[in-house]
Design a protein around this motif. Structure first.
Motif, mmCIF file in Angstrom:
data_model
loop_
_atom_site.group_PDB
_atom_site.id
_atom_site.type_symbol
_atom_site.label_atom_id
_atom_site.label_comp_id
_atom_site.label_asym_id
_atom_site.label_seq_id
_atom_site.Cartn_x
_atom_site.Cartn_y
_atom_site.Cartn_z
ATOM 1 N N MET A 1 -4.958 1.261 -4.727
ATOM 2 C CA MET A 1 -3.873 0.941 -3.837
ATOM 3 C C MET A 1 -4.429 0.808 -2.424
ATOM 4 O O MET A 1 -5.204 1.625 -1.965
ATOM 5 N N THR A 2 -4.003 -0.229 -1.733
ATOM 6 C CA THR A 2 -4.426 -0.455 -0.359
ATOM 7 C C THR A 2 -3.620 0.427 0.588
ATOM 8 O O THR A 2 -2.415 0.557 0.442
ATOM 9 N N GLU A 4 -2.017 0.857 4.009
ATOM 10 C CA GLU A 4 -1.597 0.057 5.155
ATOM 11 C C GLU A 4 -1.791 0.877 6.429
ATOM 12 O O GLU A 4 -1.740 2.105 6.395
ATOM 13 N N ASN A 149 13.482 -1.163 -1.599
ATOM 14 C CA ASN A 149 12.022 -1.032 -1.514
ATOM 15 C C ASN A 149 11.552 0.281 -2.130
ATOM 16 O O ASN A 149 11.066 1.169 -1.429
ATOM 17 N N PRO A 150 11.682 0.413 -3.441
ATOM 18 C CA PRO A 150 11.261 1.683 -4.062
ATOM 19 C C PRO A 150 9.765 1.909 -3.855
ATOM 20 O O PRO A 150 9.001 0.952 -3.715
ATOM 21 N N PRO A 151 9.346 3.192 -3.826
ATOM 22 C CA PRO A 151 7.917 3.464 -3.646
ATOM 23 C C PRO A 151 7.122 2.990 -4.855
ATOM 24 O O PRO A 151 7.649 2.896 -5.965
ATOM 25 N N HIS A 152 5.872 2.692 -4.611
ATOM 26 C CA HIS A 152 4.975 2.284 -5.705
ATOM 27 C C HIS A 152 4.383 3.534 -6.330
ATOM 28 O O HIS A 152 4.039 4.481 -5.642
ATOM 29 N N ALA A 153 4.234 3.508 -7.638
ATOM 30 C CA ALA A 153 3.650 4.661 -8.347
ATOM 31 C C ALA A 153 2.166 4.753 -8.120
ATOM 32 O O ALA A 153 1.499 3.875 -7.760
#
Length: 153
Positions: A1-2, A4, A149-153
């Motif tokens: 995961m990048t 930001e 905009n749900p969080p990413h797992a």
């Protein structure tokens, strides 16, 4: 995961989240104090409050309150067992029954009104009304933004 880069807005939102956790805890504590004399709990009040106007299935209450379906189901079953709520057939879904307060449930919620109004009037007297209205507007916008905009797992 990048990862930001941090932004000022992101840092402020993080502070809002942390303050929201603190405020939620304070509201739950206050709710427990208000509900105890009438034989309810904060969780029971929350679930009954979701269906005061219209019955909903347990999953609908869970979505509305951002709770797990399982926790709402346990609370709903307890409220039915205590005679404060009931399940009704749901014409839209055979298995997902509708949940609503009984007359006793409505009376229990009604008996909280004085304590609730006393508390909210005391607290709101310390905050400018326009600030409260802005807070409500912003909270509504944040709820939509988080839902979108749900969080990413």
């Amino acid at each position: 995961m990048t990862v930001e880069p941090r932004t000022e807005a992101g840092d402020v939102l993080t502070d809002v989240i942390m303050r929201t956790f603190r405020l939620y805890g304070a509201f739950l504590d206050a709710a427990e104090v208000m509900t105890k004399p009438v034989g309810l709990t904060a969780a029971w009040w929350q679930v009954l409050g979701a269906v005061l106007k219209d019955p909903l299935p347990v999953s609908g209450i869970a979505r509305e309150m951002s709770l797990t379906r399982q926790s709402v189901q346990r609370t709903a079953d307890l409220l039915v067992e205590k005679g404060l709520a009931e399940y009704l057939p749901n014409p839209a879904h055979r298995r997902a029954k509708l949940f609503r307060p009984t007359e006793a449930g409505h009376k229990a919620i009604e008996s909280l009104r004085a304590a609730q109004h006393n508390f909210t009037n005391r607290v709101s007297a310390q905050v400018d009304l326009n600030d409260l209205k802005t807070t409500l507007k912003v909270m509504t916008q944040l709820i939509k933004a988080v839902d979108d905009n749900p969080p990413h797992a």
